[in-house]
Scaffold this motif. Sequence first.
Motif, PDB file in Angstrom:
ATOM      1  N   ALA A 169       0.847  -1.195   0.000  1.00  0.00           N
ATOM      2  CA  ALA A 169       0.000   0.000   0.000  1.00  0.00           C
ATOM      3  C   ALA A 169       0.881   1.243   0.000  1.00  0.00           C
ATOM      4  N   THR A 170       0.737   2.089  -0.999  1.00  0.00           N
ATOM      5  CA  THR A 170       1.557   3.285  -1.125  1.00  0.00           C
ATOM      6  C   THR A 170       1.550   4.101   0.161  1.00  0.00           C
ATOM      7  N   ASN A 171       2.746   4.418   0.656  1.00  0.00           N
ATOM      8  CA  ASN A 171       2.966   5.222   1.860  1.00  0.00           C
ATOM      9  C   ASN A 171       2.550   4.539   3.160  1.00  0.00           C
ATOM     10  N   PHE A 172       2.114   3.292   3.096  1.00  0.00           N
ATOM     11  CA  PHE A 172       1.679   2.587   4.303  1.00  0.00           C
ATOM     12  C   PHE A 172       2.414   1.260   4.496  1.00  0.00           C
ATOM     13  N   ASN A 173       3.544   1.079   3.849  1.00  0.00           N
ATOM     14  CA  ASN A 173       4.225  -0.205   3.941  1.00  0.00           C
ATOM     15  C   ASN A 173       4.993  -0.367   5.248  1.00  0.00           C
ATOM     16  N   SER A 174       5.615   0.711   5.733  1.00  0.00           N
ATOM     17  CA  SER A 174       6.357   0.627   6.994  1.00  0.00           C
ATOM     18  C   SER A 174       5.387   0.642   8.166  1.00  0.00           C
ATOM     19  N   GLY A 175       5.674  -0.185   9.160  1.00  0.00           N
ATOM     20  CA  GLY A 175       4.836  -0.216  10.353  1.00  0.00           C
ATOM     21  C   GLY A 175       3.491  -0.864  10.146  1.00  0.00           C
ATOM     22  N   SER A 176       3.365  -1.677   9.116  1.00  0.00           N
ATOM     23  CA  SER A 176       2.086  -2.347   8.853  1.00  0.00           C
ATOM     24  C   SER A 176       2.356  -3.746   8.336  1.00  0.00           C
ATOM     25  N   VAL A 177       1.300  -4.530   8.245  1.00  0.00           N
ATOM     26  CA  VAL A 177       1.394  -5.854   7.637  1.00  0.00           C
ATOM     27  C   VAL A 177       0.325  -5.932   6.558  1.00  0.00           C
ATOM     28  N   GLY A 178       0.709  -6.399   5.381  1.00  0.00           N
ATOM     29  CA  GLY A 178      -0.214  -6.514   4.257  1.00  0.00           C
ATOM     30  C   GLY A 178      -0.653  -7.953   4.070  1.00  0.00           C
ATOM     31  N   ILE A 179      -1.963  -8.180   4.140  1.00  0.00           N
ATOM     32  CA  ILE A 179      -2.513  -9.527   3.989  1.00  0.00           C
ATOM     33  C   ILE A 179      -3.460  -9.523   2.801  1.00  0.00           C
ATOM     34  N   ALA A 180      -3.207 -10.370   1.835  1.00  0.00           N
ATOM     35  CA  ALA A 180      -4.047 -10.469   0.643  1.00  0.00           C
ATOM     36  C   ALA A 180      -4.975 -11.668   0.753  1.00  0.00           C
ATOM     37  N   LEU A 181      -6.257 -11.441   0.480  1.00  0.00           N
ATOM     38  CA  LEU A 181      -7.218 -12.525   0.343  1.00  0.00           C
ATOM     39  C   LEU A 181      -7.282 -12.869  -1.144  1.00  0.00           C
ATOM     40  N   ILE A 182      -6.853 -14.065  -1.498  1.00  0.00           N
ATOM     41  CA  ILE A 182      -6.745 -14.439  -2.900  1.00  0.00           C
ATOM     42  C   ILE A 182      -8.131 -14.624  -3.501  1.00  0.00           C
ATOM     43  N   GLY A 183      -8.476 -13.769  -4.456  1.00  0.00           N
ATOM     44  CA  GLY A 183      -9.774 -13.869  -5.100  1.00  0.00           C
ATOM     45  C   GLY A 183     -10.345 -12.498  -5.406  1.00  0.00           C
ATOM     46  N   ASP A 184     -11.500 -12.490  -6.048  1.00  0.00           N
ATOM     47  CA  ASP A 184     -12.216 -11.254  -6.359  1.00  0.00           C
ATOM     48  C   ASP A 184     -13.427 -11.179  -5.437  1.00  0.00           C
ATOM     49  N   PHE A 185     -13.403 -10.214  -4.519  1.00  0.00           N
ATOM     50  CA  PHE A 185     -14.480 -10.083  -3.549  1.00  0.00           C
ATOM     51  C   PHE A 185     -15.233  -8.775  -3.747  1.00  0.00           C
ATOM     52  N   SER A 186     -15.474  -8.478  -5.030  1.00  0.00           N
ATOM     53  CA  SER A 186     -16.333  -7.342  -5.367  1.00  0.00           C
ATOM     54  C   SER A 186     -17.786  -7.658  -5.026  1.00  0.00           C
ATOM     55  N   ASN A 187     -18.198  -8.898  -5.277  1.00  0.00           N
ATOM     56  CA  ASN A 187     -19.593  -9.285  -5.059  1.00  0.00           C
ATOM     57  C   ASN A 187     -19.719 -10.516  -4.166  1.00  0.00           C
ATOM     58  N   ALA A 188     -18.865 -11.509  -4.375  1.00  0.00           N
ATOM     59  CA  ALA A 188     -18.913 -12.719  -3.557  1.00  0.00           C
ATOM     60  C   ALA A 188     -18.146 -12.491  -2.260  1.00  0.00           C
ATOM     61  N   SER A 189     -18.724 -12.908  -1.147  1.00  0.00           N
ATOM     62  CA  SER A 189     -18.093 -12.713   0.156  1.00  0.00           C
ATOM     63  C   SER A 189     -16.952 -13.700   0.364  1.00  0.00           C
ATOM     64  N   PRO A 190     -15.879 -13.306   1.063  1.00  0.00           N
ATOM     65  CA  PRO A 190     -14.797 -14.255   1.360  1.00  0.00           C
ATOM     66  C   PRO A 190     -15.350 -15.466   2.106  1.00  0.00           C
ATOM     67  N   PRO A 191     -14.950 -16.676   1.721  1.00  0.00           N
ATOM     68  CA  PRO A 191     -15.458 -17.887   2.376  1.00  0.00           C
ATOM     69  C   PRO A 191     -15.149 -17.894   3.870  1.00  0.00           C
ATOM     70  N   ALA A 192     -15.936 -18.659   4.626  1.00  0.00           N
ATOM     71  CA  ALA A 192     -15.791 -18.714   6.081  1.00  0.00           C
ATOM     72  C   ALA A 192     -14.396 -19.183   6.485  1.00  0.00           C
ATOM     73  N   ALA A 193     -13.837 -20.163   5.775  1.00  0.00           N
ATOM     74  CA  ALA A 193     -12.503 -20.667   6.121  1.00  0.00           C
ATOM     75  C   ALA A 193     -11.444 -19.583   5.939  1.00  0.00           C
ATOM     76  N   MET A 194     -11.595 -18.769   4.903  1.00  0.00           N
ATOM     77  CA  MET A 194     -10.668 -17.674   4.660  1.00  0.00           C
ATOM     78  C   MET A 194     -10.766 -16.622   5.774  1.00  0.00           C
ATOM     79  N   GLN A 195     -12.010 -16.282   6.151  1.00  0.00           N
ATOM     80  CA  GLN A 195     -12.192 -15.289   7.213  1.00  0.00           C
ATOM     81  C   GLN A 195     -11.656 -15.796   8.542  1.00  0.00           C
ATOM     82  N   ASP A 196     -11.862 -17.068   8.822  1.00  0.00           N
ATOM     83  CA  ASP A 196     -11.345 -17.645  10.064  1.00  0.00           C
ATOM     84  C   ASP A 196      -9.823 -17.594  10.093  1.00  0.00           C
TER      85      ASP A 196
END
Length: 220
Positions: free
Chosen positions: A54-81
Motif C-alpha cells: 500500500a503506497t505510503n503505508f508499507n512501513s509499520g504495517s502488515v499486508g494480507i491479501a485474500l486471494i480472489g475477487d471479492f467485489s460481489n462474492a463474500s470471502p469464504p468462512a474458512a478464509m475469514q477464520d
Amino acid sequence: TPAQSAATVRSIYTYYVQGRGYCDHGYNFLIDRYGQIFEGRFGGASRGVIGAHATNFNSGSVGIALIGDFSNASPPAAMQDALNRLLVWKMTVNHIDPNIPVATRGAVIDPIIGHRDAGAISGDGTACPGNTGYAILPGLRNFLRASVPIGVPWSNLELSQRTPGSVRFAGWALDPDSPDPVDIHAYVDSDGTRHLADLERPDIGAAFPDNGSEHGFDIT
C-alpha cells in the motif's frame, strides 16, 4: 483446489518480481479460500518485515491479501477464520492494541483497515479489497478487540541457580499498563511465596520509559 494455491502464490510472486521489478512479493501474507496461509514476503513471519502492499503505508504495517475477487462474492468462512487467527497472532507477538487508533500520514485511522482506506489517504485509489471483502472489516475488528490479549505482563528470567537447600532466581517483570511493581510468585513443590518485582533496574526504565525502573527481582 487447495493443492493448487501454492502455484497461485508463486505466480503472483513472479508478477511482482519479473513484471514490476520488485525485490520480492508485495504482500507479507496471502490466504486462500480454503484457509491456507502463505508467507509472501521473505524475512520472518513474526518480524516487522516491510512489504510493498500500500503506497505510503508499507512501513509499520502488515499486508494480507485474500486471494480472489471479492467485489460481489463474500470471502469464504474458512478464509475469514484464517484471517482472524493470523491477525490475532500477529498483533499479539508485536504487542499491537486493536483498540487504539493510529496517527499516521496526517490522519487518525483504525489499526485494521482495508487497502482502499490507505489509498484514500495516499491518493492511490483502489477498490481493494472489493465491496464484500471490505464489508467483513467491522466484524474482524470486533473479533480482534475481544481476542488480542492486552496488558499481559512481560518478564525475563535472567538467573536461575540451585544450591543445597535453596534456589535463587533473578530478572525483571512489568505490567505494560502500569508503572507499579508486579507480583512474583515462587513455588518449590507445593510451597509458594509472594514477592514484589520492585528492585531498581535503570536498563528497564530506559527501555520502557512510561513504566519506570522499579521492576527487578532477585529472590532466594
